[in-house]
Design an enzyme around this catalytic site. Sequence first.
Site, PDB file in Angstrom:
ATOM      1  N   ASP A 172       0.849  -1.194   0.000  1.00 30.25           N
ATOM      2  CA  ASP A 172       0.000   0.000   0.000  1.00 30.25           C
ATOM      3  C   ASP A 172       0.884   1.243   0.000  1.00 30.25           C
ATOM      4  O   ASP A 172       1.879   1.287   0.707  1.00 30.25           O
ATOM      5  CB  ASP A 172      -0.838  -0.038   1.301  1.00 30.25           C
ATOM      6  CG  ASP A 172      -2.081   0.818   1.220  1.00 30.25           C
ATOM      7  OD1 ASP A 172      -1.968   1.987   0.867  1.00 30.25           O
ATOM      8  OD2 ASP A 172      -3.174   0.296   1.536  1.00 30.25           O
TER       9      ASP A 172
ATOM     10  N   ARG B 185      -0.653   4.500   0.112  1.00 22.17           N
ATOM     11  CA  ARG B 185      -1.572   5.629   0.282  1.00 22.17           C
ATOM     12  C   ARG B 185      -1.164   6.619   1.360  1.00 22.17           C
ATOM     13  O   ARG B 185      -1.622   7.731   1.396  1.00 22.17           O
ATOM     14  CB  ARG B 185      -2.992   5.112   0.564  1.00 22.17           C
ATOM     15  CG  ARG B 185      -3.660   4.608  -0.679  1.00 22.17           C
ATOM     16  CD  ARG B 185      -4.989   3.999  -0.376  1.00 22.17           C
ATOM     17  NE  ARG B 185      -4.868   2.693   0.231  1.00 22.17           N
ATOM     18  CZ  ARG B 185      -5.908   1.902   0.490  1.00 22.17           C
ATOM     19  NH1 ARG B 185      -7.117   2.298   0.200  1.00 22.17           N
ATOM     20  NH2 ARG B 185      -5.732   0.708   1.038  1.00 22.17           N
TER      21      ARG B 185
END
Length: 444
Positions: free
Chosen positions: A355, A357
Amino acid sequence: MPDNEIELLYSKPKSFVKFLSYPLPLLRTVSKPKHIVLTSHPGRSGAKPIPIHWGEIDPLKRGPVIGSLSKSSHRNAIGTHSGAYSVYRALAIASGALQADHRPDFTNTSPAEHIGPHPSWGDAKKIVSLDPFGGLVSEIYTSFSQQGYDIRPTIAITKAHINMPEMQDAVAKKRVLVDGKIVKAGGNLAVTKIAIDPVWYLPGIADRLGVEESALRRVLFQQTGGMFSDLVTRPDLHVFLPPIGGTTIYIIGDVAHISDPDKPLAVRVHDECNGSDVFGSDICTCRPYLVHGIEVCIETAQAGGSGVIVYFRKEGRALGEVTKFLVYNARKRQEGGDRADAYFTRTECVAGVQDMRFQELMPDVLHWLGISRIDRLVSMSDLKYNAISNSGIQVVDRIPIPEDWIPADAQVEIIAKKAAGYYTLDQVPDVKILAETQGRNLGD
Ligand SMILES: [Zn+2]
């Protein structure tokens, strides 16, 4: 210092040290020799730019963020306006469709709803990834504009009606009630929508990452292929307008209720998934979850509170769609087929991480709205929940997606996430369930 020879002042290694500017005739566009200045220097033109005192609650003391290109000595930010779209602006200018010195006329563009100021707007630690005054620049900084400063909004607020087939279905099934104000006939939903371009205060961003500002600036410079040399040559400038996607907020119900602790609030923070959100792809739960979030927001607004959907342009966990589709192929083609126990590993194989983000920046927008408590957070993500709670916002209830809203092929994702620590009301899936949860084969 001569115009065509620029030294990098900020970085220490001598290997980095010198840039020469390119004579424009190489581009065969002008006949007279001119130079592109690859970087700028503090005080180069004599006059210092207007300082930005980030975290100052009085916008005049804080100072305007000037990232426009019309006068280089006025610039007090690195990069330029419009996020990723600045590259399209370059194409429009290169092709002759747009004048490089075009000054926007902002008549009648002021916000259609009033937001803030909230105490968070004056907290240099609470908001580091957007300009809290970005929607008000036309009103606040009039005197600067009159002096010739080219100051542009980074936030715009308008009103809209939205309508989704799922809403019509929810109205038909009486799950959502038409009240004539929030939900109108035919499932039309009245919303306030807000677009936000990113404005990064680099010391604050570095602090969230737990790194030195100088290290952050160097990596940003390197990883954009040297796109913004001011990152390493202008340590006096601390605000950066990064060329990335922005954020859109959809508010359901009364905007004033959002920051009112006596009114209930529902929030869904949603990261872009074009394949599901727009095209209804069934490999994940993104669109069903978004629709569920909107329903919970409507319910909360109709109960006298309000609802907030925040839509971040962070496609494919901020890895982008190319990486995402490569991962889909890797998942479907791996030995044993697409299965929950290898869900995160396949992403890591291709992207190097699960990830990207960086949810620690996400709560900024909630603080900008003046949120101190979320009664219903429509998300199962532990990363989002932790980021919101750690930023000082109280989360009362976490609302998972209803089981029967999950597409069959998306069970791989949802089981993997539950096993990895995402919020669930059910039992956490064990190794056996993980291994048994399978998706479709590629092409089936
Ligand atoms: Zn998705």
